[in-house]
Design an enzyme around this catalytic site. Structure first.
Site, PDB file in Angstrom:
ATOM      1  N   GLU A   1       0.826  -1.204   0.000  1.00  0.00           N
ATOM      2  CA  GLU A   1       0.000   0.000   0.000  1.00  0.00           C
ATOM      3  C   GLU A   1       0.856   1.248   0.000  1.00  0.00           C
ATOM      4  O   GLU A   1       2.056   1.207   0.264  1.00  0.00           O
ATOM      5  CB  GLU A   1      -0.927  -0.011   1.220  1.00  0.00           C
ATOM      6  CG  GLU A   1      -1.954  -1.108   1.156  1.00  0.00           C
ATOM      7  CD  GLU A   1      -2.891  -1.121   2.350  1.00  0.00           C
ATOM      8  OE1 GLU A   1      -2.641  -0.406   3.357  1.00  0.00           O
ATOM      9  OE2 GLU A   1      -3.891  -1.851   2.291  1.00  0.00           O
TER      10      GLU A   1
ATOM     11  N   GLU B   1      -1.017  -9.990  -6.847  1.00  0.00           N
ATOM     12  CA  GLU B   1      -0.984 -10.661  -8.139  1.00  0.00           C
ATOM     13  C   GLU B   1      -0.109  -9.892  -9.123  1.00  0.00           C
ATOM     14  O   GLU B   1       0.692 -10.472  -9.859  1.00  0.00           O
ATOM     15  CB  GLU B   1      -2.399 -10.798  -8.725  1.00  0.00           C
ATOM     16  CG  GLU B   1      -3.366 -11.561  -7.845  1.00  0.00           C
ATOM     17  CD  GLU B   1      -4.142 -10.664  -6.877  1.00  0.00           C
ATOM     18  OE1 GLU B   1      -3.538  -9.744  -6.277  1.00  0.00           O
ATOM     19  OE2 GLU B   1      -5.351 -10.892  -6.713  1.00  0.00           O
TER      20      GLU B   1
ATOM     21  N   CYS C   1      -8.887  -8.449  -7.968  1.00  0.00           N
ATOM     22  CA  CYS C   1      -9.669  -7.276  -8.368  1.00  0.00           C
ATOM     23  C   CYS C   1      -9.773  -7.254  -9.899  1.00  0.00           C
ATOM     24  O   CYS C   1      -9.108  -8.028 -10.596  1.00  0.00           O
ATOM     25  CB  CYS C   1      -9.015  -5.999  -7.842  1.00  0.00           C
ATOM     26  SG  CYS C   1      -7.456  -5.555  -8.661  1.00  0.00           S
TER      27      CYS C   1
END
Length: 188
Positions: free
Chosen positions: A98, A109, A140
């Protein structure tokens, strides 16, 4: 974190990492077994496996669980690890990272795919994603498209919990039906 297997003292396999300008440099002394050792808080896991065992389900699951512990998620506290084998059986791992500027983070990923590409790989053969809790951590939308770039529609994607229990198995086609891919640009 990308590791490669190399012969250590007395023929033992160990993870060899050398850093130059902050980037891992693969070992030039790779063993023919394609075995990898992933360092976790439990020590090294799955060492000295022959090629067939190195491509077992447990290796990817163990690698995804181990790298999840390295995730940098101070804002969401949602740790994710991903592990994949490329078409040659090489193992690549990634974890979410993050950033205070929220949209600038990196998914697990995407990190594993970038490591594969940096090492010369171009085809994902198998993928495991480890999230927290008892709900599957599905990729996502952006990661589904990244996986599609390097994975065939029949690619198996397994989602596991930190205990290694498989919570969900889907093919890429199931996660991203009617996907836009390289062949749509004539690049296949």
């Amino acid at each position: 974190m990308v590791g490669s297997c190399s012969a250590g003292e007395e023929g033992q396999s160990s993870m060899y990492r050398e850093y130059r300008h902050g980037a891992p440099v693969p070992s030039s002394r790779s063993l023919p077994c394609c075995s990898f050792a992933i360092r976790s808080d439990r020590g090294f896991i799955r060492q000295d496996k022959p090629r067939e065992a190195a491509m077992s389900d447990d290796t990817l699951i163990d690698a995804a669980i181990a790298v999840r512990t390295r995730a940098y998620a101070p804002y969401s506290r949602f740790l994710v690890g991903a592990a994949l084998h490329d078409a040659d059986g090489h193992l690549f791992i990634g974890c979410n990272t993050e950033n205070a500027a929220y949209p600038e983070g990196i998914c697990a990923e995407g990190g594993a795919i970038s490591a594969m590409v940096a090492a010369g790989g171009r085809r994902i053969a198998d993928l495991v994603i480890c999230g927290g809790g008892d709900r599957p951590c599905a990729p996502c939308g952006g990661c589904r498209q990244k996986i599609r770039e390097f994975g065939a529609p029949g690619l198996r994607i397994r989602m596991v919990n930190p205990s290694g229990d498989v919570l969900l198995v889907r093919t890429l086609a199931e996660l991203l039906p009617d996907a836009f891919g390289p062949e749509d640009l004539g690049a296949a």
